[in-house]
Design an enzyme around this catalytic site. Structure first.
Site, PDB file in Angstrom:
ATOM      1  N   LYS A   1       0.849  -1.190   0.000  1.00 42.20           N
ATOM      2  CA  LYS A   1       0.000   0.000   0.000  1.00 42.20           C
ATOM      3  C   LYS A   1       0.887   1.244   0.000  1.00 42.20           C
ATOM      4  CE  LYS A   1      -4.284   1.018   2.437  1.00 42.20           C
ATOM      5  NZ  LYS A   1      -4.981   0.766   3.704  1.00 42.20           N
TER       6      LYS A   1
HETATM    7  O1  G3P Z   1      -9.075   2.000   4.869  1.00 39.02           O
HETATM    8  C1  G3P Z   1      -8.966   3.303   5.369  1.00 39.02           C
HETATM    9  C2  G3P Z   1      -9.720   3.414   6.626  1.00 39.02           C
HETATM   10  O2  G3P Z   1      -9.058   2.715   7.634  1.00 39.02           O
HETATM   11  C3  G3P Z   1      -9.997   4.795   7.028  1.00 39.02           C
HETATM   12  O3  G3P Z   1     -11.198   4.782   7.713  1.00 39.02           O
HETATM   13  O4  G3P Z   1     -13.014   5.646   9.122  1.00 39.02           O
HETATM   14  O5  G3P Z   1     -10.618   6.342   9.544  1.00 39.02           O
HETATM   15  O6  G3P Z   1     -11.840   7.191   7.565  1.00 39.02           O
HETATM   16  P1  G3P Z   1     -11.689   6.068   8.536  1.00 39.02           P
END
Ligand code: G3P
Length: 218
Positions: free
Chosen positions: A83
């Site tokens: 990634k």
């Molecule tokens: O895959 C990316 C994810 O972990 C981000 O999620 O909810 O922190 O925006 P969030």
């Protein structure tokens, strides 16, 4: 459409995998930090639990360092996808690693223009962040739809992985908008099961079955 878990927690991955519906796992430096273990050790353990793509993110910020780190991560297991952040050095690292046959997931994508760059660099996966766009009053699902249209018109094979999903509707709408993969926290995967009429209906079936048995025994 594939369903991935967005977590580095082994208990969550075990529980999701037991349902037979988890096709892969995504991690990021925040999720790994929460577990308090070295990334190599945790990625290897995840690969033992799930036979599918497992994204492991670099923390370097220069292309050369990202390539070095990415090669190391790819050596952990054949299912590792490296990634990389969607910055100029990340796109350069993506081009270099892709040419070497290492599969990449270009993350932190917030526009169709950025998704175009990831595809041009040979990314195996691009990760648009749905919830974080919604947070700033933009449409995360709209972005998934734009990228799907763009990739289809231009003939790019890059897979669209909808990330930053916060609810079952995000998952469903991502699928309808053309995402190939949805990655989600364990609590969102669990929430996909939920409907009050399912439990109510099951309770009624079981009550009726028990009454029929009791009547037959009389
Ligand atoms: O895959 C990316 C994810 O972990 C981000 O999620 O909810 O922190 O925006 P969030």
């Amino acid at each position: 459409m594939k369903l991935f878990l967005d977590t580095a927690n082994l208990d969550e991955i075990r529980r999701g995998a037991a349902w037979g519906i988890v096709d892969g796992v995504t991690t990021n430096p925040s999720l790994i930090a929460r577990e308090g273990v070295p990334i190599e050790e945790r990625i290897a353990a995840i690969c033992d639990l799930v036979d599918g793509d497992v994204s492991a993110e670099v923390v370097a910020t220069s292309a050369d360092e990202m390539v070095r780190e990415g090669r190391g991560l790819a050596r952990i297991h054949r299912n590792v996808v490296v990634k990389l952040p969607l910055i100029p050095d990340g796109i350069r690292a993506c081009s270099l690693l892709s040419k070497d046959g290492i599969r990449t997931n270009v993350t932190l994508c917030f526009s169709a223009a950025q998704a175009l760059l990831a595809a041009k660099a040979g990314a195996y996966i691009v990760s648009p962040f749905v919830g974080r766009l919604d947070d700033i009053g933009s449409s995360g699902i709209g972005l998934i739809r734009d990228i799907a249209g763009l990739y289809s018109s231009a003939g790019f094979p890059t897979r669209i992985l909808a990330a930053s999903l916060r609810s079952p509707m995000h998952v469903v709408e991502s699928a309808k908008a053309g995402a190939h993969i949805a990655t989600m926290p364990f609590k969102v995967l669990e929430a996909l099961f939920e409907h009050p009429l399912t439990q109510k209906g099951l309770d009624q079936f079981l009550r009726d079955h028990a009454s029929a048995l009791a009547a037959a025994a009389r």
